[in-house]
Scaffold this motif. Structure first.
Motif, PDB file in Angstrom:
ATOM      1  N   ARG A 100       8.835   0.897  20.553  1.00  0.00           N
ATOM      2  CA  ARG A 100       8.055   2.000  21.147  1.00  0.00           C
ATOM      3  C   ARG A 100       6.596   1.924  20.722  1.00  0.00           C
ATOM      4  O   ARG A 100       5.695   2.172  21.521  1.00  0.00           O
ATOM      5  CB  ARG A 100       8.634   3.359  20.721  1.00  0.00           C
ATOM      6  N   HIS A 101       6.391   1.586  19.458  1.00  0.00           N
ATOM      7  CA  HIS A 101       5.020   1.473  18.946  1.00  0.00           C
ATOM      8  C   HIS A 101       4.245   0.415  19.746  1.00  0.00           C
ATOM      9  O   HIS A 101       3.137   0.672  20.212  1.00  0.00           O
ATOM     10  CB  HIS A 101       5.068   1.102  17.457  1.00  0.00           C
ATOM     11  N   LEU A 102       4.850  -0.756  19.935  1.00  0.00           N
ATOM     12  CA  LEU A 102       4.182  -1.815  20.698  1.00  0.00           C
ATOM     13  C   LEU A 102       3.997  -1.383  22.147  1.00  0.00           C
ATOM     14  O   LEU A 102       2.968  -1.655  22.770  1.00  0.00           O
ATOM     15  CB  LEU A 102       4.975  -3.122  20.603  1.00  0.00           C
TER      16      LEU A 102
ATOM     17  N   GLY B  79       0.800  -1.214   0.000  1.00  0.00           N
ATOM     18  CA  GLY B  79       0.000   0.000   0.000  1.00  0.00           C
ATOM     19  C   GLY B  79       0.830   1.260   0.000  1.00  0.00           C
ATOM     20  O   GLY B  79       2.065   1.220   0.066  1.00  0.00           O
ATOM     21  N   ASP B  80       0.104   2.380  -0.080  1.00  0.00           N
ATOM     22  CA  ASP B  80       0.728   3.695  -0.118  1.00  0.00           C
ATOM     23  C   ASP B  80       1.552   3.940   1.145  1.00  0.00           C
ATOM     24  O   ASP B  80       1.283   3.368   2.196  1.00  0.00           O
ATOM     25  CB  ASP B  80      -0.360   4.787  -0.177  1.00  0.00           C
ATOM     26  N   THR B  81       2.485   4.852   1.023  1.00  0.00           N
ATOM     27  CA  THR B  81       3.263   5.211   2.198  1.00  0.00           C
ATOM     28  C   THR B  81       2.379   6.012   3.174  1.00  0.00           C
ATOM     29  O   THR B  81       1.545   6.804   2.748  1.00  0.00           O
ATOM     30  CB  THR B  81       4.571   5.943   1.787  1.00  0.00           C
ATOM     31  N   GLY B  82       2.496   5.689   4.465  1.00  0.00           N
ATOM     32  CA  GLY B  82       1.704   6.371   5.486  1.00  0.00           C
ATOM     33  C   GLY B  82       0.292   5.835   5.651  1.00  0.00           C
ATOM     34  O   GLY B  82      -0.500   6.356   6.439  1.00  0.00           O
ATOM     35  N   ILE B  83      -0.023   4.743   4.957  1.00  0.00           N
ATOM     36  CA  ILE B  83      -1.401   4.233   5.001  1.00  0.00           C
ATOM     37  C   ILE B  83      -1.691   3.432   6.275  1.00  0.00           C
ATOM     38  O   ILE B  83      -2.829   3.344   6.736  1.00  0.00           O
ATOM     39  CB  ILE B  83      -1.727   3.381   3.737  1.00  0.00           C
ATOM     40  N   GLY B  84      -0.644   2.807   6.846  1.00  0.00           N
ATOM     41  CA  GLY B  84      -0.865   2.022   8.057  1.00  0.00           C
ATOM     42  C   GLY B  84      -0.328   0.589   7.980  1.00  0.00           C
ATOM     43  O   GLY B  84      -0.724  -0.267   8.768  1.00  0.00           O
ATOM     44  N   LYS B  85       0.591   0.326   7.069  1.00  0.00           N
ATOM     45  CA  LYS B  85       1.136  -1.027   6.919  1.00  0.00           C
ATOM     46  C   LYS B  85       1.918  -1.445   8.177  1.00  0.00           C
ATOM     47  O   LYS B  85       1.794  -2.569   8.643  1.00  0.00           O
ATOM     48  CB  LYS B  85       2.078  -1.100   5.694  1.00  0.00           C
ATOM     49  N   THR B  86       2.715  -0.502   8.701  1.00  0.00           N
ATOM     50  CA  THR B  86       3.509  -0.828   9.885  1.00  0.00           C
ATOM     51  C   THR B  86       2.608  -0.998  11.111  1.00  0.00           C
ATOM     52  O   THR B  86       2.864  -1.851  11.961  1.00  0.00           O
ATOM     53  CB  THR B  86       4.590   0.257  10.111  1.00  0.00           C
ATOM     54  N   VAL B  87       1.542  -0.221  11.166  1.00  0.00           N
ATOM     55  CA  VAL B  87       0.591  -0.393  12.274  1.00  0.00           C
ATOM     56  C   VAL B  87      -0.038  -1.785  12.169  1.00  0.00           C
ATOM     57  O   VAL B  87      -0.152  -2.511  13.166  1.00  0.00           O
ATOM     58  CB  VAL B  87      -0.496   0.708  12.266  1.00  0.00           C
ATOM     59  N   LEU B  88      -0.405  -2.185  10.965  1.00  0.00           N
ATOM     60  CA  LEU B  88      -0.990  -3.520  10.759  1.00  0.00           C
ATOM     61  C   LEU B  88       0.017  -4.612  11.138  1.00  0.00           C
ATOM     62  O   LEU B  88      -0.339  -5.601  11.785  1.00  0.00           O
ATOM     63  CB  LEU B  88      -1.427  -3.688   9.295  1.00  0.00           C
TER      64      LEU B  88
ATOM     65  N   GLY C 118       3.394   1.537  23.120  1.00  0.00           N
ATOM     66  CA  GLY C 118       2.221   2.425  23.106  1.00  0.00           C
ATOM     67  C   GLY C 118       0.916   1.649  23.215  1.00  0.00           C
ATOM     68  O   GLY C 118      -0.118   2.183  23.627  1.00  0.00           O
ATOM     69  N   PHE C 119       0.969   0.363  22.839  1.00  0.00           N
ATOM     70  CA  PHE C 119      -0.218  -0.503  22.960  1.00  0.00           C
ATOM     71  C   PHE C 119      -0.103  -1.417  24.184  1.00  0.00           C
ATOM     72  O   PHE C 119      -0.714  -2.472  24.244  1.00  0.00           O
ATOM     73  CB  PHE C 119      -0.401  -1.325  21.685  1.00  0.00           C
ATOM     74  N   LYS C 120       0.749  -0.992  25.120  1.00  0.00           N
ATOM     75  CA  LYS C 120       0.933  -1.727  26.393  1.00  0.00           C
ATOM     76  C   LYS C 120       1.503  -3.123  26.193  1.00  0.00           C
ATOM     77  O   LYS C 120       1.169  -4.058  26.911  1.00  0.00           O
ATOM     78  CB  LYS C 120      -0.398  -1.818  27.186  1.00  0.00           C
TER      79      LYS C 120
ATOM     80  N   GLY D 215      -9.775   2.883  10.217  1.00  0.00           N
ATOM     81  CA  GLY D 215      -9.120   3.993  10.898  1.00  0.00           C
ATOM     82  C   GLY D 215      -8.007   3.445  11.777  1.00  0.00           C
ATOM     83  O   GLY D 215      -7.868   2.238  11.942  1.00  0.00           O
ATOM     84  N   ILE D 216      -7.185   4.348  12.314  1.00  0.00           N
ATOM     85  CA  ILE D 216      -6.102   3.938  13.206  1.00  0.00           C
ATOM     86  C   ILE D 216      -6.314   4.611  14.557  1.00  0.00           C
ATOM     87  O   ILE D 216      -6.327   5.836  14.656  1.00  0.00           O
ATOM     88  CB  ILE D 216      -4.733   4.311  12.621  1.00  0.00           C
ATOM     89  N   SER D 217      -6.521   3.764  15.577  1.00  0.00           N
ATOM     90  CA  SER D 217      -6.774   4.294  16.911  1.00  0.00           C
ATOM     91  C   SER D 217      -5.535   4.114  17.770  1.00  0.00           C
ATOM     92  O   SER D 217      -4.883   3.069  17.717  1.00  0.00           O
ATOM     93  CB  SER D 217      -7.953   3.533  17.527  1.00  0.00           C
ATOM     94  N   PRO D 218      -5.178   5.147  18.571  1.00  0.00           N
ATOM     95  CA  PRO D 218      -4.013   5.004  19.448  1.00  0.00           C
ATOM     96  C   PRO D 218      -4.227   3.951  20.535  1.00  0.00           C
ATOM     97  O   PRO D 218      -3.275   3.512  21.166  1.00  0.00           O
ATOM     98  CB  PRO D 218      -3.845   6.399  20.057  1.00  0.00           C
ATOM     99  N   VAL D 219      -5.469   3.541  20.740  1.00  0.00           N
ATOM    100  CA  VAL D 219      -5.746   2.534  21.771  1.00  0.00           C
ATOM    101  C   VAL D 219      -5.910   1.141  21.158  1.00  0.00           C
ATOM    102  O   VAL D 219      -5.345   0.164  21.644  1.00  0.00           O
ATOM    103  CB  VAL D 219      -7.025   2.893  22.573  1.00  0.00           C
TER     104      VAL D 219
ATOM    105  N   VAL E 109     -10.146   8.973   2.945  1.00  0.00           N
ATOM    106  CA  VAL E 109     -10.355   7.835   3.853  1.00  0.00           C
ATOM    107  C   VAL E 109      -9.290   6.778   3.595  1.00  0.00           C
ATOM    108  O   VAL E 109      -8.661   6.749   2.540  1.00  0.00           O
ATOM    109  CB  VAL E 109     -11.750   7.184   3.663  1.00  0.00           C
ATOM    110  N   ARG E 110      -9.118   5.920   4.588  1.00  0.00           N
ATOM    111  CA  ARG E 110      -8.218   4.771   4.421  1.00  0.00           C
ATOM    112  C   ARG E 110      -9.067   3.568   4.033  1.00  0.00           C
ATOM    113  O   ARG E 110     -10.121   3.322   4.638  1.00  0.00           O
ATOM    114  CB  ARG E 110      -7.494   4.485   5.730  1.00  0.00           C
ATOM    115  N   ILE E 111      -8.576   2.827   3.052  1.00  0.00           N
ATOM    116  CA  ILE E 111      -9.344   1.690   2.546  1.00  0.00           C
ATOM    117  C   ILE E 111      -8.470   0.433   2.542  1.00  0.00           C
ATOM    118  O   ILE E 111      -7.293   0.489   2.192  1.00  0.00           O
ATOM    119  CB  ILE E 111      -9.834   1.976   1.104  1.00  0.00           C
TER     120      ILE E 111
ATOM    121  N   PHE F 285       5.116  -4.485   1.426  1.00  0.00           N
ATOM    122  CA  PHE F 285       5.641  -3.831   0.215  1.00  0.00           C
ATOM    123  C   PHE F 285       5.072  -2.421   0.142  1.00  0.00           C
ATOM    124  O   PHE F 285       3.863  -2.237   0.322  1.00  0.00           O
ATOM    125  CB  PHE F 285       5.201  -4.582  -1.051  1.00  0.00           C
ATOM    126  N   VAL F 286       5.942  -1.457  -0.133  1.00  0.00           N
ATOM    127  CA  VAL F 286       5.451  -0.089  -0.341  1.00  0.00           C
ATOM    128  C   VAL F 286       5.116   0.050  -1.823  1.00  0.00           C
ATOM    129  O   VAL F 286       5.933  -0.289  -2.680  1.00  0.00           O
ATOM    130  CB  VAL F 286       6.531   0.952   0.054  1.00  0.00           C
ATOM    131  N   ASP F 287       3.907   0.515  -2.110  1.00  0.00           N
ATOM    132  CA  ASP F 287       3.499   0.656  -3.511  1.00  0.00           C
ATOM    133  C   ASP F 287       4.348   1.692  -4.235  1.00  0.00           C
ATOM    134  O   ASP F 287       4.741   2.710  -3.651  1.00  0.00           O
ATOM    135  CB  ASP F 287       2.018   1.071  -3.596  1.00  0.00           C
TER     136      ASP F 287
END
Ligand SMILES: Nc1ncnc2c1ncn2[C@@H]1O[C@H](COP(=O)(O)OP(=O)(O)OP(=O)(O)O)[C@@H](O)[C@H]1O
Ligand SMILES: [Mg+2]
Length: 238
Positions: free
Chosen positions: A68-70, A30-39, A72-74, A223-227, A202-204, A169-171
């Motif tokens: 640090r990201h993990l 997907g696009d850069t900044g879309i949320g691949k690393t969060v996923l 943030g999710f305790k 969406g991406i929630s900090p919680v 929107v993110r799809i 993969f980054v598109d």
């Protein structure tokens, strides 16, 4: 019977129901900044929760960013690392890396694959999930014949050893032909992109394919929630 495997993302696991087992390989692109690393973080969190050994290969940022990201999710990564349940591979900082596992040259695919196999051997007999974020970074400057040969051999090896692998993969980084050929070797493809709904950005997310499983190819808003991390909006087909 094969053990089913989950992403750890509620709506997504529903879409892929019955589709993933250990030994499956997943492409997330997907696009850069879309949320691949969060996923990818969600996928690791799920692995830690269900008892897998999790290996995260950081190619685009130092491993500490994911720690640090993990956090943030305790998710206290240090305890998992000490218990041998979570391993970070630094494929970003190269020779300057302070990490136990690192790649001195991120474009040396032979050395990379050797390290991956060493880790698979080290945890033989355990359920392993592996994330490479992003594989396109390792491939970028290389000749496509070399890339495809590595890719085929590597995925075959991971499948044979029952590894649940998620490759990011980054598109727009690799040429279209390489992406197409590469994508055919995965069991599951998750595509993430920016879109517009009623003129709002929107993110799809869309599941492009599940080999030998039921799935819906409908695009879902998320969406991406900090919680909670990635949240698929229910009934949000666009
Ligand atoms: N814990 C969090 N809570 C809320 N938003 C977050 C959190 N972590 C990341 N984000 C947001 O999620 C978005 C996507 O980030 P992410 O790093 O996953 O993108 P990416 O697809 O991996 O991009 P790239 O291709 O550049 O690596 C960013 O805009 C970021 O601000
Ligand atoms: Mg990323």
């Amino acid at each position: 019977m094969s053990t089913l495997a989950y992403f750890g993302v509620e709506g997504l696991d529903r879409i892929i129901s019955q589709g993933m087992v250990y030994g499956s390989q997943i492409m997330v692109h997907g696009d850069t900044g879309i949320g691949k690393t969060v996923l990818a973080g969600e996928f690791i969190k799920e692995g830690l929760r269900c008892g897998d050994v999790c290996i995260y290969v950081a190619c685009d940022e130092p491993p500490d960013v994911m720690r640090r990201h993990l956090g943030g999710f305790k998710v206290g990564t240090r305890a998992y690392e000490e218990a041998g349940r979570l391993v970070f591979v630094d494929a970003y900082e190269e020779e300057a890396s302070p990490e136990k596992y690192h790649i001195a040259d991120q474009h040396n695919l032979d050395k990379y694959f050797a390290l991956e196999r060493e880790l698979v051997k080290r945890f033989e007999g355990r359920r392993i999930r592996l994330v490479v974020d992003s594989l396109s970074t390792l491939f970028t400057p290389l000749d496509s014949t070399e890339v495809m040969e590595f890719h085929r051999t590597r995925l075959k090896y991971l499948r044979k050893h029952g590894i649940l692998a998620l490759d990011v993969f980054v598109d727009g980084v690799l040429d279209g032909r390489v992406m197409t050929v590469a994508s055919h070797l995965y069991n599951v493809i998750v595509r993430m992109k920016f879109g517009a709904s009623e003129n709002r950005p929107v993110r799809i997310l869309q599941v492009g394919k599940v080999r030998s499983g039921k799935f819906s190819a409908a695009p879902y808003m998320f969406g991406i929630s900090p919680v909670f991390g990635i949240i698929l909006a229910p009934e949000s087909e666009v």
